[in-house]
Scaffold this motif. Structure first.
Motif, PDB file in Angstrom:
ATOM      1  N   TYR A   1      23.882  -6.561  50.364  1.00  0.00           N
ATOM      2  CA  TYR A   1      24.624  -5.277  50.417  1.00  0.00           C
ATOM      3  C   TYR A   1      26.059  -5.501  50.201  1.00  0.00           C
ATOM      4  N   TRP A   2      26.775  -4.858  49.407  1.00  0.00           N
ATOM      5  CA  TRP A   2      28.094  -5.194  49.165  1.00  0.00           C
ATOM      6  C   TRP A   2      28.823  -3.864  49.843  1.00  0.00           C
ATOM      7  N   HIS A   3      29.829  -4.406  50.194  1.00  0.00           N
ATOM      8  CA  HIS A   3      30.822  -3.410  50.926  1.00  0.00           C
ATOM      9  C   HIS A   3      32.276  -3.737  51.071  1.00  0.00           C
ATOM     10  N   HIS A   4      33.159  -2.807  51.340  1.00  0.00           N
ATOM     11  CA  HIS A   4      34.494  -3.313  51.700  1.00  0.00           C
ATOM     12  C   HIS A   4      35.078  -3.294  52.966  1.00  0.00           C
TER      13      HIS A   4
ATOM     14  N   GLY B   1      30.931  -3.151  63.853  1.00  0.00           N
ATOM     15  CA  GLY B   1      29.798  -1.880  63.788  1.00  0.00           C
ATOM     16  C   GLY B   1      28.848  -2.196  62.525  1.00  0.00           C
ATOM     17  N   LEU B   2      29.115  -2.774  61.401  1.00  0.00           N
ATOM     18  CA  LEU B   2      28.399  -3.310  60.560  1.00  0.00           C
ATOM     19  C   LEU B   2      27.127  -4.260  61.084  1.00  0.00           C
ATOM     20  N   ALA B   3      27.507  -5.158  61.978  1.00  0.00           N
ATOM     21  CA  ALA B   3      26.564  -6.035  62.820  1.00  0.00           C
ATOM     22  C   ALA B   3      25.613  -5.311  63.514  1.00  0.00           C
ATOM     23  N   LYS B   4      26.208  -4.274  64.146  1.00  0.00           N
ATOM     24  CA  LYS B   4      25.328  -3.559  65.124  1.00  0.00           C
ATOM     25  C   LYS B   4      24.164  -2.811  64.541  1.00  0.00           C
ATOM     26  N   ILE B   5      24.754  -2.276  63.321  1.00  0.00           N
ATOM     27  CA  ILE B   5      23.551  -1.563  62.351  1.00  0.00           C
ATOM     28  C   ILE B   5      22.786  -2.385  61.799  1.00  0.00           C
ATOM     29  N   ILE B   6      22.967  -3.811  61.557  1.00  0.00           N
ATOM     30  CA  ILE B   6      22.228  -4.663  60.997  1.00  0.00           C
ATOM     31  C   ILE B   6      21.128  -5.081  62.031  1.00  0.00           C
TER      32      ILE B   6
ATOM     33  N   THR C   1      21.374  -9.261  53.843  1.00  0.00           N
ATOM     34  CA  THR C   1      22.575 -10.181  53.967  1.00  0.00           C
ATOM     35  C   THR C   1      23.872  -9.524  53.441  1.00  0.00           C
ATOM     36  N   GLN C   2      24.885  -9.171  54.140  1.00  0.00           N
ATOM     37  CA  GLN C   2      26.010  -8.504  53.702  1.00  0.00           C
ATOM     38  C   GLN C   2      27.231  -9.481  52.864  1.00  0.00           C
ATOM     39  N   GLU C   3      27.851  -8.624  52.208  1.00  0.00           N
ATOM     40  CA  GLU C   3      28.948  -9.388  51.691  1.00  0.00           C
ATOM     41  C   GLU C   3      30.118  -8.552  51.409  1.00  0.00           C
ATOM     42  N   SER C   4      31.239  -8.934  52.210  1.00  0.00           N
ATOM     43  CA  SER C   4      32.531  -8.129  52.233  1.00  0.00           C
ATOM     44  C   SER C   4      33.245  -8.553  51.008  1.00  0.00           C
ATOM     45  N   ILE C   5      33.789  -7.489  50.322  1.00  0.00           N
ATOM     46  CA  ILE C   5      34.571  -7.613  49.066  1.00  0.00           C
ATOM     47  C   ILE C   5      35.961  -6.871  49.592  1.00  0.00           C
TER      48      ILE C   5
END
Length: 412
Positions: free
Chosen positions: A32-35, A44-49, A62-66
């Motif tokens: 998952y790509w996000h900014h 917040g993203l961690a809680k959703i995951i 797997t998240q990737e912050s861009i």
């Protein structure tokens, strides 16, 4: 927003915890790509995951912050050269460019068969759809509003926040005292300031685009630019640093008491609440109305599928963001308002007066402008041109001419 080293480590820790809750033998792995960037966003993203992992132990995310400024370039490169993510963040302002480059998978059939669609009214899908096809699931909204120092208003005998630009100017004059380094308005003249320049132009009655053609009304736009720039140039109700002030600076000015009002959106609520007491030191209000229109953006952000390799797992992930528990988790961490009407009925929202201004704004707020080239024109033409007005390098008339010329070029 940028992470400090400590914030980065804290965000990494919560995301590592989320990863640890996944099944070690997950059958499907998706990325998952996000900014998202701030500590609150990453939390917040961690809680959703975590919530997703509990409901879908057979799927690993797997998240990737861009960095926000690099997001579109990275997506574009992935589309051209390969290496697309399974899923990624989609915001309304970039939707036209994403669909134009063929970055998104049509998910119309899945959406129409999805029970959660009933909780997402038609206007949620406008910035996620094109020519009848749906490409992303709305997850949350950035609802524009105004923060104001309630303690300063009380001290000055001002009983209520301004409802119009005229009232706003009057209040600004009352609250400004340079001898105390106190200014009424934390204007965002630096990076990202284009958003409010455009909003003020529309509030004075100037459209941007009609039928795919540039449609700026020059007299209305000049009046708007003059009014807005004069808050700094003539009225001097904004700090001397205004031409270079971006997000960090306006937030710092408000938190430390240098400014009494700022325009932003619900996404900064958690950050401000950590420094000031809601209802006592600060409060929220709808954006003031201009002479021709009441402009406040409700920018829905969502998630789309960028390739079909793991489409079943990808769909489960992006649709999960529409669930009430996921929406409330993100709200509590960041202040980002849920897109789902079911989540909006949650007592954690209805019972908190700080959210009332956002709820009111949902009734009249407009979607952001979305046309191919909008992002480039806003960032590369509107922003520096308005800065040049603030620094007296351009007149409002010259600035509007440049904006019109730039818009026509962007639309070619």
């Amino acid at each position: 927003m940028h992470l400090s080293k400590r914030e980065f480590l804290a965000a990494s820790a919560v995301l590592a915890l989320a990863a640890g809750l996944r099944s070690a033998n997950a059958a499907t792995a998706i990325n998952y790509w996000h900014h998202f960037a701030s500590q609150s966003e990453m939390a917040g993203l961690a809680k959703i995951i975590q919530l997703f992992a509990a409901a879908n132990p057979d799927i690993s995310v797997t998240q990737e912050s861009i960095p926000n400024s690099e997001y579109m370039a990275k997506v574009s490169s992935a589309v051209v050269a390969g290496g697309r993510p399974d899923t990624g963040m989609v915001i309304a302002e970039r939707f036209a460019d994403l669909t134009a480059m063929g970055a998104l998978v049509d998910i119309s059939e899945r959406v129409n068969a999805w029970q959660g669609k009933a909780n997402l009214p038609d206007n949620r899908w406008t910035g996620m759809s094109n020519e009848g096809a749906i490409y992303a699931v709305p997850a949350y909204a950035f609802v524009d509003w105004m923060y104001y120092r309630k303690d300063y208003f009380d001290e000055a005998g001002i009983s209520a926040p301004p409802k119009t630009f005229e009232e706003f100017l009057s209040v600004c004059r009352k609250l400004t005292d340079p001898s105390k380094n106190r200014y009424a308005f934390g204007m965002r003249g630096g990076a990202g300031g284009f958003k409010y320049v455009i909003d003020v132009m529309e509030a004075f009655g100037s459209p941007l685009v009609k039928d795919g053609q540039a449609a700026i009304d020059k007299p209305a736009a000049v009046e708007a630019i003059t009014f807005y720039a004069d808050l700094f140039r003539k009225e001097k109700v904004a700090p001397p640093s205004t031409p270079n002030d971006s997000y960090c600076q306006i937030m710092e000015g408000f938190r430390t008491g240098q400014t009494a009002m700022i325009w932003h959106h619900t996404g900064s609520l958690i950050e401000i609440s950590a420094a000031l007491k809601p209802g006592e030191q600060f409060a929220t209000a709808p954006m003031p109305a201009g002479p021709k229109a009441h402009i406040a953006r409700v920018a829905y952000a969502g998630n789309g599928i960028f390739k079909e390799d793991n489409i079943e797992a990808a769909w489960k992930w992006i649709s999960f963001w529409g669930e009430t528990d996921a929406a409330i988790a993100l709200l509590e961490a960041t202040g980002y308002f849920p897109a789902s009407t079911a989540a909006l009925k949650d007592p954690r929202i209805t019972g908190n007066p700080i959210y009332a201004a956002a709820t009111q704004t949902l009734e009249f707020g407009r979607l952001p402008n979305s046309f191919v080239g909008a992002a480039g024109w806003s960032e590369n033409v509107v922003n520096p041109t308005f800065q040049s007005v603030l620094t007296s390098q351009l007149t409002p008339e010259q600035a509007v001419d440049r904006m019109i010329e730039g818009l026509e070029a962007a639309l070619r």
